[in-house]
Design an enzyme around this catalytic site. Structure first.
Site, short mmCIF file in Angstrom:
data_model
loop_
_atom_site.label_atom_id
_atom_site.label_comp_id
_atom_site.label_asym_id
_atom_site.label_seq_id
_atom_site.Cartn_x
_atom_site.Cartn_y
_atom_site.Cartn_z
N CYS A 1 18.49 16.77 -37.54
CA CYS A 1 18.10 15.47 -38.10
C CYS A 1 19.13 14.93 -39.09
O CYS A 1 19.03 13.78 -39.52
CB CYS A 1 16.74 15.58 -38.77
SG CYS A 1 15.57 16.58 -37.85
N HIS B 1 11.16 8.73 -36.36
CA HIS B 1 12.30 9.61 -36.67
C HIS B 1 13.21 9.70 -35.46
O HIS B 1 12.85 10.29 -34.44
CB HIS B 1 11.76 10.98 -37.06
CG HIS B 1 12.80 11.92 -37.60
ND1 HIS B 1 14.13 11.58 -37.72
CD2 HIS B 1 12.70 13.21 -38.03
CE1 HIS B 1 14.80 12.62 -38.21
NE2 HIS B 1 13.95 13.61 -38.40
N HIS C 1 14.84 10.58 -46.61
CA HIS C 1 14.64 11.20 -45.30
C HIS C 1 13.20 10.92 -44.87
O HIS C 1 12.96 10.50 -43.75
CB HIS C 1 14.93 12.70 -45.38
CG HIS C 1 14.93 13.37 -44.05
ND1 HIS C 1 15.74 12.96 -43.01
CD2 HIS C 1 14.22 14.43 -43.57
CE1 HIS C 1 15.53 13.73 -41.96
NE2 HIS C 1 14.61 14.63 -42.27
#
Length: 403
Positions: free
Chosen positions: A158, A334, A297
């Protein structure tokens, strides 16, 4: 400096639409249409809307690329056009490509595995490996655009997009290239990816599109998958000024660290993320009080969000009370390896336009996540420095500072 941007996201098929929708608080999350999700506990994702690859790439060529590579090409073309970057025989050697993907050609793998099992090894495509490997976004973009400079791919789950931009920033800073085409791309809405992330209990099993992805809220239960690409053209100030380029913002700091703790869980108190934020500020030569906005994030996982809040407080101290911290994943989902690219675009545009995109679905605040998360509506703010955090499976932490 950032001179060009390209985006494909669940809230827009170009940068202009994506940014306008982010400021409006548009929710890009909906029921998955790409695959039949009946066997799964997860039914929502942030898919691209009204996107047809044949509007951009020849059908035959597109069939030889996985979606993650297709997305990268479309976004890279937009970024290069936006930058008015002329890649020719005189400039090509000084223009590089550094685009990452967290999981590469997952759909390609599924199709090839089925062919292998059903029809035997002779039916596996000769394009299987070149379509699968994560570096192929960089490879195909460099071929498509003719960029012959430094060329590579970073894979840090990620954190991939943010690490990729950081590495490209350092390549330009060292003088190894005049310009870099950089960012992240991902196409993870596939059976294997949904099944795998579900098995690791990372994904939200909430079927309500308004509450499935709710960073920093009580009741959050995991992230919602998204797809797309975010690509920047970054170049040296000298190069940009010499050709009279439009400058969105400047990248001034990059920090990257490892947790050395656990394959999926963040280190306690967000220790690794905290060190990455400090490293990025040190690289930029600034202090916590200098930063006005942080694109978090903020994936909407119970542990991840809380640990990031702790990391921000530990890093910023008293300055955390005055810091604006939003999670744009509340709108996009995401995008794994692409998320750092999209969020770098949001960070740069927040500086340029003096506007911050909100954290939507902020209706049940978690009292432990007590930062100013810019709830539900965009805010106007003059920003000198913005920061973007990306924290990945494997304990990868990457942070960029923009000016």
């Amino acid at each position: 400096v950032i001179t060009g941007m390209g985006a494909l996201s669940p809230i827009g098929n170009d940068v202009k639409t994506t940014w306008e929708n982010a400021l409006k608080g548009v929710n890009g999350i909906d029921k998955i249409t790409r695959i039949d999700t009946e066997p799964y506990s997860v039914h929502l994702a942030g898919e691209l809307k009204n996107f047809n690859i044949e509007d951009h790439i020849d059908k035959k060529e597109a069939r030889r690329m996985d979606r993650f590579t297709q997305y990268a090409i479309v976004a890279a073309r937009e970024a290069v056009k936006d930058a008015q970057l002329d890649i020719n025989e005189n400039t090509a050697d000084r223009i590089g490509v550094w685009i990452g993907s967290g999981i590469g050609g997952m759909e390609t793998f599924e199709i090839a595995h089925k062919q292998l099992m059903d029809k035997g090894p002779r039916r596996v495509s000769p394009f299987f490996v070149p379509m699968l490997i994560p570096d192929m976004a960089t490879g195909q973009v460099s071929i498509d655009l003719g960029a012959k400079g430094p060329n590579g791919a970073t894979v840090t789950a990620c954190a991939t997009g943010t690490n990729s931009i950081g590495e490209a920033f350092k390549i330009v800073q060292r003088g190894d290239a005049d310009a870099m085409i950089t960012g992240g791309t991902e196409a993870p809405i596939t059976h294997m990816a949904i099944a795998g992330f579900s098995a690791s209990r990372a994904l939200s099993t909430n079927d309500d599109i308004e509450t499935a992805c709710r960073p920093f809220q009580e009741g959050r239960d995991g992230f919602v998958m998204g797809e797309g690409a975010g690509i920047l053209v970054i170049e040296s100030l000298e190069s940009a000024q010499a050709r009279g380029a439009n400058i969105y913002a400047e990248i001034v700091g990059y920090g990257t660290t490892g947790d050395a703790y656990h394959i999926t869980a963040p280190a306690p108190e967000g220790e690794g993320g905290s060190r990455a934020m400090q490293a990025a500020m040190d690289d930029a030569g600034i202090e916590p009080k200098d930063v006005q906005y942080l694109n978090a994030h903020g994936t909407s996982t119970p542990v991840g969000d809380l640990n990031e809040v702790k990391a921000i407080k530990n890093t910023f101290g008293e300055a955390a009370k005055h810091l604006k911290v939003s999670s744009t994943k509340s709108m996009t989902g995401h995008l794994l390896g692409a998320t750092g690219g999209i969020e770098a675009i949001f960070s740069a545009l927040s500086i340029k336009d003096s506007k911050i995109a909100p954290t939507i679905h902020a209706v049940t605040p978690d009292p432990e996540c007590d930062l100013d998360i810019v709830p539900n509506e965009a805010q106007d703010l003059d920003i000198t420095y913005a920061m973007s955090n990306s924290l990945g499976f494997g304990g990868h932490n990457a942070v960029l500072v923009f000016k």
